[in-house]
Design an enzyme around this catalytic site. Structure first.
Site, PDB file in Angstrom:
ATOM      1  N   CYS A  77      38.927  48.167  26.944  1.00  0.00           N
ATOM      2  CA  CYS A  77      39.138  49.342  27.797  1.00  0.00           C
ATOM      3  C   CYS A  77      38.656  50.610  27.096  1.00  0.00           C
ATOM      4  CB  CYS A  77      40.631  49.440  28.144  1.00  0.00           C
ATOM      5  SG  CYS A  77      41.098  50.967  28.980  1.00  0.00           S
ATOM      6  N   CYS A  80      41.038  53.542  27.065  1.00  0.00           N
ATOM      7  CA  CYS A  80      42.112  53.297  26.094  1.00  0.00           C
ATOM      8  C   CYS A  80      41.689  53.770  24.704  1.00  0.00           C
ATOM      9  CB  CYS A  80      42.454  51.812  26.037  1.00  0.00           C
ATOM     10  SG  CYS A  80      43.114  51.122  27.565  1.00  0.00           S
TER      11      CYS A  80
END
Length: 319
Positions: A77, A80
């Site tokens: 991600c 993230c």
């Protein structure tokens, strides 16, 4: 994922009189045990990795002593990777008033489901054993600080939880803010559009950046994420999955489910579904499935092991 407005809407449940009394008692006991144990933890212990086995001790029990912020993330991600360092830095600057627990959703699916995480990055908090959502998606540091301030205030006023004593200035100095790098105005405009849930605006901004810099990785990832979010926005997940199950040869239906899986962090499910769709389709349908799979590869990143595996599976399906 684009950040939702940070709010403390979940704190209503935290105001229960009984829970507050129990939490204050637990906080006092925890502080007493900490004093007996020889002082405050090291700054590094303010940021910990947590899994399903350690969740009760590291999160639920510690939340009687300090608000525990939870960062749901995954290696694939990209947002993230933008958010996590900021959360870690800010947590250390709060010098023991909060802790940060990092949970890899790929390794801890049960915790992800228990918290009702729909997409990542997602940030929650646990205070006195009670969970509340904070925000979803990458967010500016100033906005994160505002949420932490509210969290600390709620913990102290409702439960008498004042955090870990004695972590002090060392942790704050260790996490001193890094010099700010001037923002790219086009990418900043794209992020601002995401912050305001203006997905068409974000998509256009990322496309503008790529028209000038076709190899810009941040713009490629941002565009793929924004387009994915736009596709799943407003979907009735239950109906979409039912339609796909009822019509396994309907390529459009399979593409929708793959998007839902990806947005929910079920990467391998999304890749597997699209590879199977490529295998059993032909012509324009096959090309549509192939292109969608390539778009989702952009969301994860070319070096991710799941992308590498899926590329191999795609090649075998095509040739």
């Amino acid at each position: 994922m684009q950040p939702r407005n940070m709010s403390m809407s979940g704190v209503v449940d935290l105001a229960a009189v009984k829970a507050a009394g129990e939490a204050k008692q637990k906080a006092e006991q925890a502080r007493a045990q900490s004093a007996e144990g020889g002082g405050a933890p090291a700054p590094s212990s303010l940021v910990i990795d947590v899994d399903e086995a350690s969740f009760e001790a590291d999160v639920l029990q510690r939340s009687a002593e300090v608000p525990v912020v939870i960062d749901f993330w995954a290696e694939w991600c990209e947002p993230c990777k933008q958010l996590s360092p900021v959360l870690e830095r800010v947590t250390k600057q709060y010098a023991g008033r909060v802790m940060l627990a990092k949970i890899d959703v790929d390794q801890n699916q049960m915790l992800m489901q228990q918290f009702g995480v729909q997409g990542i990055p997602a940030v929650f908090a646990v205070v006195a054993g009670q969970a509340l959502p904070l925000f979803q998606g990458a967010a500016p540091e100033e906005q994160i600080r505002g949420t932490f301030d509210q969290l600390v205030q709620v913990a102290e006023q409702r439960f008498g939880i004042t955090g870990l004593q004695g972590v002090g200035e060392e942790a704050a100095e260790e996490a001193a803010p890094e010099p700010e790098v001037p923002e790219d105005p086009v990418l900043a405009a794209a992020q601002q559009a995401l912050d305001s849930n203006d997905l068409p605006g974000a998509i256009q901004a990322y496309r503008n950046k790529l028209s000038d810099e076709p190899a810009n990785v941040e713009a490629k990832v941002g565009l793929a994420m924004a387009e994915l979010l736009q596709r799943v926005q407003g979907m009735d997940a239950r109906q979409v999955r039912k339609d796909a199950a009822d019509a396994p040869t309907d390529v459009a239906a399979q593409l929708k489910v793959a998007d839902l899986d990806m947005a929910g962090g079920h990467v391998e499910d999304a890749f597997g579904r699209l590879v199977e769709t490529v295998q059993r389709s032909s012509g324009e349908d096959r090309e549509a499935a192939r292109l969608r799979l390539l778009e989702l590869f952009e969301v994860i990143g070319a070096e991710d092991a799941r992308v590498v595996a899926a590329r191999g599976a795609l090649a075998r399906a095509l040739f």
